[in-house]
Design a protein around this motif. Structure first.
Motif, PDB file in Angstrom:
ATOM      1  N   PHE A 159       0.826  -1.195   0.000  1.00 35.69           N
ATOM      2  CA  PHE A 159       0.000   0.000   0.000  1.00 35.69           C
ATOM      3  C   PHE A 159       0.868   1.256   0.000  1.00 35.69           C
ATOM      4  CE2 PHE A 159      -3.039  -2.949   2.304  1.00 35.69           C
ATOM      5  CZ  PHE A 159      -3.888  -3.096   1.209  1.00 35.69           C
ATOM      6  N   GLU A 160       0.419   2.243  -0.766  1.00 34.38           N
ATOM      7  CA  GLU A 160       1.040   3.571  -0.837  1.00 34.38           C
ATOM      8  C   GLU A 160       2.511   3.486  -1.229  1.00 34.38           C
ATOM      9  OE1 GLU A 160      -0.340   6.499   2.014  1.00 34.38           O
ATOM     10  OE2 GLU A 160      -1.792   5.046   2.811  1.00 34.38           O
ATOM     11  N   THR A 161       2.796   2.575  -2.154  1.00 38.55           N
ATOM     12  CA  THR A 161       4.138   2.425  -2.709  1.00 38.55           C
ATOM     13  C   THR A 161       4.026   2.523  -4.230  1.00 38.55           C
ATOM     14  OG1 THR A 161       4.764   0.955  -0.892  1.00 38.55           O
ATOM     15  CG2 THR A 161       6.180   0.957  -2.837  1.00 38.55           C
ATOM     16  N   PRO A 162       4.319   3.678  -4.821  1.00 34.93           N
ATOM     17  CA  PRO A 162       4.110   3.851  -6.257  1.00 34.93           C
ATOM     18  C   PRO A 162       4.967   2.906  -7.088  1.00 34.93           C
ATOM     19  CG  PRO A 162       4.415   5.966  -5.157  1.00 34.93           C
ATOM     20  CD  PRO A 162       4.774   4.914  -4.166  1.00 34.93           C
ATOM     21  N   VAL A 163       4.380   2.422  -8.175  1.00 32.66           N
ATOM     22  CA  VAL A 163       5.073   1.600  -9.160  1.00 32.66           C
ATOM     23  C   VAL A 163       5.091   2.371 -10.474  1.00 32.66           C
ATOM     24  CG1 VAL A 163       4.932  -0.512 -10.541  1.00 32.66           C
ATOM     25  CG2 VAL A 163       4.445  -0.589  -8.096  1.00 32.66           C
ATOM     26  N   THR A 164       6.250   2.411 -11.116  1.00 27.00           N
ATOM     27  CA  THR A 164       6.375   3.086 -12.395  1.00 27.00           C
ATOM     28  C   THR A 164       6.231   2.082 -13.529  1.00 27.00           C
ATOM     29  OG1 THR A 164       7.827   4.786 -11.477  1.00 27.00           O
ATOM     30  CG2 THR A 164       7.873   4.491 -13.865  1.00 27.00           C
ATOM     31  N   VAL A 165       5.349   2.400 -14.479  1.00 24.96           N
ATOM     32  CA  VAL A 165       5.145   1.581 -15.669  1.00 24.96           C
ATOM     33  C   VAL A 165       5.255   2.515 -16.863  1.00 24.96           C
ATOM     34  CG1 VAL A 165       3.621  -0.014 -16.894  1.00 24.96           C
ATOM     35  CG2 VAL A 165       3.593   0.059 -14.384  1.00 24.96           C
ATOM     36  N   GLY A 166       6.470   2.646 -17.410  1.00 24.36           N
ATOM     37  CA  GLY A 166       6.678   3.576 -18.508  1.00 24.36           C
ATOM     38  C   GLY A 166       6.331   4.993 -18.108  1.00 24.36           C
ATOM     39  N   ALA A 167       5.360   5.581 -18.793  1.00 31.31           N
ATOM     40  CA  ALA A 167       4.971   6.975 -18.551  1.00 31.31           C
ATOM     41  C   ALA A 167       4.083   7.142 -17.323  1.00 31.31           C
ATOM     42  CB  ALA A 167       4.245   7.516 -19.780  1.00 31.31           C
ATOM     43  N   PHE A 168       3.662   6.044 -16.705  1.00 31.90           N
ATOM     44  CA  PHE A 168       2.677   6.113 -15.624  1.00 31.90           C
ATOM     45  C   PHE A 168       3.272   5.705 -14.276  1.00 31.90           C
ATOM     46  CE2 PHE A 168       0.214   5.220 -19.485  1.00 31.90           C
ATOM     47  CZ  PHE A 168      -0.674   6.283 -19.466  1.00 31.90           C
ATOM     48  N   THR A 169       2.686   6.266 -13.233  1.00 34.90           N
ATOM     49  CA  THR A 169       2.897   5.744 -11.883  1.00 34.90           C
ATOM     50  C   THR A 169       1.537   5.310 -11.344  1.00 34.90           C
ATOM     51  OG1 THR A 169       2.623   7.915 -10.823  1.00 34.90           O
ATOM     52  CG2 THR A 169       4.866   7.241 -11.435  1.00 34.90           C
ATOM     53  N   VAL A 170       1.538   4.212 -10.598  1.00 32.84           N
ATOM     54  CA  VAL A 170       0.300   3.689 -10.022  1.00 32.84           C
ATOM     55  C   VAL A 170       0.550   3.398  -8.551  1.00 32.84           C
ATOM     56  CG1 VAL A 170      -1.466   1.907 -10.122  1.00 32.84           C
ATOM     57  CG2 VAL A 170      -0.365   2.675 -12.240  1.00 32.84           C
ATOM     58  N   GLU A 171      -0.411   3.798  -7.725  1.00 33.12           N
ATOM     59  CA  GLU A 171      -0.296   3.612  -6.289  1.00 33.12           C
ATOM     60  C   GLU A 171      -1.608   3.062  -5.743  1.00 33.12           C
ATOM     61  OE1 GLU A 171       1.110   6.349  -2.426  1.00 33.12           O
ATOM     62  OE2 GLU A 171       1.025   7.178  -4.457  1.00 33.12           O
ATOM     63  N   GLY A 172      -1.519   2.076  -4.873  1.00 28.52           N
ATOM     64  CA  GLY A 172      -2.704   1.481  -4.275  1.00 28.52           C
ATOM     65  C   GLY A 172      -2.879   1.902  -2.832  1.00 28.52           C
ATOM     66  N   PHE A 173      -4.123   2.119  -2.432  1.00 30.70           N
ATOM     67  CA  PHE A 173      -4.443   2.566  -1.075  1.00 30.70           C
ATOM     68  C   PHE A 173      -5.409   1.578  -0.428  1.00 30.70           C
ATOM     69  CE2 PHE A 173      -3.029   6.243  -3.322  1.00 30.70           C
ATOM     70  CZ  PHE A 173      -2.427   7.067  -2.377  1.00 30.70           C
ATOM     71  N   ALA A 174      -5.106   1.182   0.798  1.00 26.27           N
ATOM     72  CA  ALA A 174      -6.002   0.302   1.540  1.00 26.27           C
ATOM     73  C   ALA A 174      -7.383   0.940   1.635  1.00 26.27           C
ATOM     74  CB  ALA A 174      -5.443   0.040   2.939  1.00 26.27           C
ATOM     75  N   SER A 175      -8.413   0.108   1.439  1.00 27.15           N
ATOM     76  CA  SER A 175      -9.776   0.625   1.421  1.00 27.15           C
ATOM     77  C   SER A 175     -10.670  -0.282   2.268  1.00 27.15           C
ATOM     78  CB  SER A 175     -10.264   0.725  -0.032  1.00 27.15           C
ATOM     79  OG  SER A 175     -11.470   1.447  -0.126  1.00 27.15           O
ATOM     80  N   ASP A 176     -11.967  -0.249   2.037  1.00 27.45           N
ATOM     81  CA  ASP A 176     -12.915  -1.052   2.819  1.00 27.45           C
ATOM     82  C   ASP A 176     -13.968  -1.641   1.886  1.00 27.45           C
ATOM     83  OD1 ASP A 176     -14.864  -2.087   4.575  1.00 27.45           O
ATOM     84  OD2 ASP A 176     -14.298  -0.649   6.117  1.00 27.45           O
TER      85      ASP A 176
END
Length: 413
Positions: free
Chosen positions: A122-139
């Motif tokens: 969680f909350e650790t960005p991953v870079t995929v080419g031109a993009f960054t994606v980050e996941g957040f714990a939810s419910d």
């Protein structure tokens, strides 16, 4: 320039898939199915709109992207069920809990093997080419659920995933909603499950609707049922909601009973929680033992083994979001007919994993995006109307497989 393409899930509950792409980079949010693929080939399922129109990921075309990945918000079939058909070695990211659950379900034979899976902290960005994606714990009612944030260097976009505000972790939702608000999202995709029905909240049995409970309310009601029942209580939980599996066993103890699990759920309980199963049918206990002292037990009742109940003194059958889930599943009528034939009372103790209509509007107001996309609903137009009246966002009801671009970068992105 980023292009956004909605691949599925615009007028269904689940199956919602969105793609963000540039000339050489692509990220895809969720990869589920919300349709019956019996007798379909992958090619025919694409033609019929049951699988996303990405033939290159199914080995039917060349893949032009140098950098790409799929991000799964949670491990429900309508959000990840198409992964089993992949022929590409595209990286797939899930939260660490969902990754562990997926591995467990694969080992149990419940899910087919899928390669190139990666846990995403969680909350650790991953870079995929031109993009960054980050996941957040939810419910949600899959405890490893994530909300997903996508950045392209100019703008921010987000996918709510399935979400509720009345669950055990509202602080998680409030946290990511604040982060998304501060990012000044260019586009926010928000689920709209509860706008699908004529009732305010989803119900299993339209003829006898029950009021969905909170997770704590479920536990309180279950405890009362177990204390009052003079004989065996049968229950059918959903294997992927391991937090509720643990809660059921805890409540059984509070009522002075032992919980008897089927083997798959016992394995998930062991792998995903800090509890060991009390009893496992066919391993540590047999039906004959339960028959001798039924008031001492709670028995998990999988639909495949419904016939077991015909030989047991059952005071109540508790339906708690297990399969068959509701009216739309033909097995649900079979379940009701069986219980009626054997004079076993059916009791619904349901907890929705989806936000109420007012809570969805509240969440949209908390995030305050520039553009908002309601989906994951049979009637997204209902949510669109409510969002248009209650927020300042531009409401978009996109068309499937069209490419969307935002003409002007956000000034403060």
């Amino acid at each position: 320039m980023t292009q956004i393409r909605f691949l599925n899930g615009l007028t269904t509950i689940g199956g919602n898939i969105v793609e963000f792409s540039t000339d050489d980079s692509r990220v895809i949010m969720d990869f589920g199915v919300a349709a019956d693929l019996t007798d379909e080939t992958v090619a025919s399922a694409i033609d019929h709109g049951k699988l996303p129109n990405v033939p290159e990921l199914f080995g039917l075309a060349e893949d032009p992207w140098a950098h790409e990945a799929i991000f799964i918000s949670h491990l429900h079939i309508d959000h990840m069920g198409a992964l089993q058909y992949l022929k590409s070695d595209i990286p797939i990211y899930l939260s660490a809990p969902s990754y562990q659950l997926y591995k467990t379900l694969i080992r149990l034979g419940i899910e087919k093997p899928v390669h190139n899976l990666h846990p995403l902290p969680f909350e650790t960005p991953v870079t995929v080419g031109a993009f960054t994606v980050e996941g957040f714990a939810s419910d949600h009612d899959e405890p490893g659920v994530m909300a997903l944030l996508v950045g392209d260097g100019e703008r921010w976009y987000a996918h709510s995933g399935d979400v509720r505000l009345n669950g055990p972790h509202p602080e998680r939702v409030a946290h990511w909603a604040q982060v998304f608000h501060d990012k000044k999202l260019a586009m926010f995709m928000i689920e709209g499950t509860t706008f699908s029905f004529d009732t305010e909240t989803p119900v299993e049995d339209q003829a006898h609707p029950s009021v969905p409970l909170t997770e704590q309310g479920f536990q309180d009601h279950l405890l009362a049922v177990l204390k009052q029942a003079p004989a065996l209580v049968a229950i059918n939980p959903y294997i992927r909601n391991y937090a509720r599996l643990a809660a059921i066993q805890t409540v059984a103890h509070q009522a002075g009973r032992q919980m008897v699990w089927e083997k798959p759920d016992a394995a998930v309980l062991t792998e995903m929680t800090d509890q060991a199963p009390d009893q496992v049918i066919g391993e540590t206990i047999e039906l004959a033992t339960i028959r001798q002292a039924p008031a001492q037990y709670v028995l998990e009742s999988a639909f495949a083994h419904l016939d077991w109940l015909a030989t047991l003194p059952v005071s109540q059958y508790v339906h708690t979001n297990g399969e068959p889930l509701g009216d739309y599943d033909p097995r649900f009528q079979q379940l009701k007919d069986f219980l009626a034939a054997h004079q076993i009372p059916l009791r619904f103790l349901s907890c929705s994993g989806h936000a109420t209509r007012p809570d969805l509007i509240k969440l949209a107001q908390m995030v305050a995006p520039r553009i908002i996309v309601p989906w994951h609903s049979f009637h997204p137009e209902r949510e669109a109307k409510a969002l248009d009246a209650a927020t300042r966002a531009e409401v978009l009801l996109p068309e499937k497989d069209l490419y969307y671009t935002l003409d002007e970068p956000d000034d403060e992105a």
